[in-house]
Design an enzyme around this catalytic site. Structure first.
Site, PDB file in Angstrom:
ATOM      1  N   ASP A   1       4.142  -4.830  -2.377  1.00 29.24           N
ATOM      2  CA  ASP A   1       4.405  -3.378  -2.457  1.00 29.24           C
ATOM      3  C   ASP A   1       3.287  -2.731  -1.335  1.00 29.24           C
ATOM      4  OD1 ASP A   1       4.165  -0.734  -3.117  1.00 29.24           O
ATOM      5  OD2 ASP A   1       4.041  -1.274  -5.354  1.00 29.24           O
TER       6      ASP A   1
ATOM      7  N   LYS B   1       5.285   6.699   1.149  1.00 27.93           N
ATOM      8  CA  LYS B   1       4.180   7.560   1.445  1.00 27.93           C
ATOM      9  C   LYS B   1       4.215   7.501   3.143  1.00 27.93           C
ATOM     10  CE  LYS B   1       1.659   7.154  -2.579  1.00 27.93           C
ATOM     11  NZ  LYS B   1       1.607   5.722  -3.436  1.00 27.93           N
TER      12      LYS B   1
ATOM     13  N   TYR C   1       0.324  -0.705  -9.555  1.00 30.37           N
ATOM     14  CA  TYR C   1       1.366   0.237  -9.850  1.00 30.37           C
ATOM     15  C   TYR C   1       2.428   0.152  -8.554  1.00 30.37           C
ATOM     16  CZ  TYR C   1       3.290   5.034 -10.551  1.00 30.37           C
ATOM     17  OH  TYR C   1       4.118   5.960 -10.970  1.00 30.37           O
TER      18      TYR C   1
HETATM   19  C1  LIG Z   1       2.638   5.660  -4.891  1.00 30.10           C
HETATM   20  C2  LIG Z   1       2.969   4.109  -4.985  1.00 30.10           C
HETATM   21  C3  LIG Z   1       4.207   3.860  -5.677  1.00 30.10           C
HETATM   22  C4  LIG Z   1       5.071   4.811  -6.234  1.00 30.10           C
HETATM   23  O1  LIG Z   1       5.592   5.614  -5.119  1.00 30.10           O
HETATM   24  P1  LIG Z   1       6.313   6.972  -5.510  1.00 30.10           P
HETATM   25  O2  LIG Z   1       6.729   7.875  -4.265  1.00 30.10           O
HETATM   26  O3  LIG Z   1       5.244   7.642  -6.229  1.00 30.10           O
HETATM   27  O4  LIG Z   1       7.607   6.808  -6.461  1.00 30.10           O
HETATM   28  C5  LIG Z   1       4.396   2.466  -5.732  1.00 30.10           C
HETATM   29  N1  LIG Z   1       3.804   1.410  -5.218  1.00 30.10           N
HETATM   30  C6  LIG Z   1       2.478   1.673  -4.817  1.00 30.10           C
HETATM   31  C7  LIG Z   1       1.643   0.830  -4.549  1.00 30.10           C
HETATM   32  C8  LIG Z   1       2.044   3.201  -4.540  1.00 30.10           C
HETATM   33  O5  LIG Z   1       0.956   3.589  -4.363  1.00 30.10           O
END
Ligand SMILES: *Cc1c(COP(=O)(O)O)cnc(C)c1O
Length: 425
Positions: free
Chosen positions: A239, A267, A144
């Site tokens: 990511d 995060k 994701y």
């Molecule tokens: C949470 C997450 C996202 C998206 O971040 P948001 O702040 O919710 O837009 C993208 N990549 C990873 C790996 C994530 O865990």
């Protein structure tokens, strides 16, 4: 009724907000029942509107490494707020946070702040395309990278929880530039690269996956990706929205010993406020506006309150890096405790863990990619989730999410959690 007030609040929310929530996983659709509404939180504990206490294993989906309402973060935000909340004009604190992040993370010279992980990943891909002059990207099933169009192809997290990994509204034109590979399958990636020679700008990956449960890359796979990218002139995008400042100061790059070309954050870097970021070597970042031609902007990007929270958080981590070992040991303790109970009870399971990320899968075979993660027994998961919730343990309300521990959780909390697993089954 146990959740009377939450239930009333949810009914009211549904009248005005689609599904009653502002992010789908919160709605409990995958586990059944209705979400609890939170009144407040402190340290390891959440408090709901009906007065129940919960040990929190999601930590706002990752950011709260030290637990809720951590004093240095709260103080920094409150002090900053008194001086104004947003200017749209540069402030010193943006450079302070940038400087600290660049110091902590290997292999990055410059960083650009945005407001979410979604924005970070979306912007990083645009930069990779602008830098390489190529269009296509490779992503992995079950990973994701936020909800922007290019990534909603076999996406993990809420997208797969709701059975819509390929969202309506994403055009064919966009979808054709996202090529799909399987996690831990290097040969598959090689074949894709060969079939699309000279057309691929970037490979984007969660270096330790956390959106289809926690999935660990094999050494051969992750190092193989790095080699392949270098050989083919493809940028490797890590990511690290989940892993950054959670697995180590330098995130997965540091732990795995691999240099990515562009790294994305979210995060933890916002300390619980909305912050995302992407970073790279100066030579790549020079392509970004206003230095270069690749456009990217944000009215609230680098917002002073968000920067204050992020700076307080990273400063805490920088001062006490032993937090990573502490939280890893706690996660290991939980892992061992749950594994023992499930084995004793004869419940088929797999537990994946990396640092302070852990996931419990109710299936027979090792979970190494999306297909193996999707084999989990969802009825057992529902029983587990609600059994734990009723005993004051808040787990992710989806089998496809990793738990995120925070360091405010005590060994006593962990033992209470393991006892709750025993009661549930
Ligand atoms: C949470 C997450 C996202 C998206 O971040 P948001 O702040 O919710 O837009 C993208 N990549 C990873 C790996 C994530 O865990």
């Amino acid at each position: 009724m146990r959740y009377e007030r939450s239930s009333a609040l949810f009914a009211e929310a549904q009248k005005y907000i689609p599904g009653g929530v502002n992010s789908p996983v919160r709605a409990f659709k995958a586990v059944g029942g209705e979400p609890i509404f939170i009144k407040g939180a402190k340290g390891a504990y959440l408090y709901d509107e009906d007065g129940h206490q919960y040990i929190d294993y999601i930590s706002s989906w990752g950011p709260l490494l030290f637990g809720h309402a951590h004093e240095p973060v709260i103080k920094a935000v409150v002090e900053k707020a008194k001086k104004g909340t947003s200017f749209g004009i540069p402030t010193e604190i943006e450079t302070e946070l940038a400087k600290l992040a660049v110091k902590m993370v290997p292999n990055i010279d410059k960083i650009r702040f945005v407001n979410s992980g979604t924005e970070a990943c979306m912007s990083a891909v645009r930069l990779a395309r602008g830098y390489t002059g190529k269009d296509k990207i490779i992503k992995f099933a079950g990973c994701y990278h936020g909800h922007s169009d290019a990534f909603l192809i076999q996406a993990g997290s809420g997208a797969v929880t709701f059975g819509s990994p390929n969202s309506p509204g994403v055009t064919q034109g966009t979808a054709k530039d996202t090529l799909l590979a399987n996690y831990n399958d290097l040969d598959g990636v090689r074949a894709l690269v060969k079939a699309n020679q000279g057309k691929i700008a970037a490979i984007i990956i969660e270096p330790v996956a956390g959106n289809m449960g926690c999935i660990i890359p094999t050494k051969e796979f992750i190092h193989g990706l790095r080699e392949l990218c270098t050989q083919e002139g493809i940028l490797l995008l890590f990511d690290e929205v989940m892993t950054g400042f959670r697995l180590a100061k330098g995130g997965a790059q540091e732990v795995l010993g691999i240099d990515a070309d562009i790294v994305m954050f979210g995060k933890v870097i916002g300390g619980g406020l909305p912050v995302g970021a992407f970073a790279a070597r100066a030579e790549i970042m020079a392509h970004l506006a206003p230095e270069g031609p690749v456009y990217q902007a944000g009215t609230l990007s680098g917002n002073p309150l968000a920067m204050a929270a992020g700076l307080a958080m990273l400063t805490e981590i920088d001062k006490q890096p032993e937090v990573f070992e502490s939280i890893t040991k706690k996660t290991e303790h939980l892992h061992n405790g749950i594994a023992k109970v499930l084995t004793e009870k004869g419940i088929v399971h797999q537990i994946n863990r990396f640092g302070s990320m852990v996931s419990v899968h109710f299936c027979e075979d090792p979970v190494v990619d999306f297909a193996s993660s999707a084999k989990g027994n969802n009825d057992t998961f529902k029983k587990y989730f609600h059994g734990m919730l009723d005993q004051g343990i808040y787990l992710p309300p989806s089998a496809f999410e990793s738990y995120f521990l925070n360091d405010a959780i005590s060994y006593d909390d962990l033992d209470r959690t393991v006892a709750a697993v025993k009661n549930t089954f």
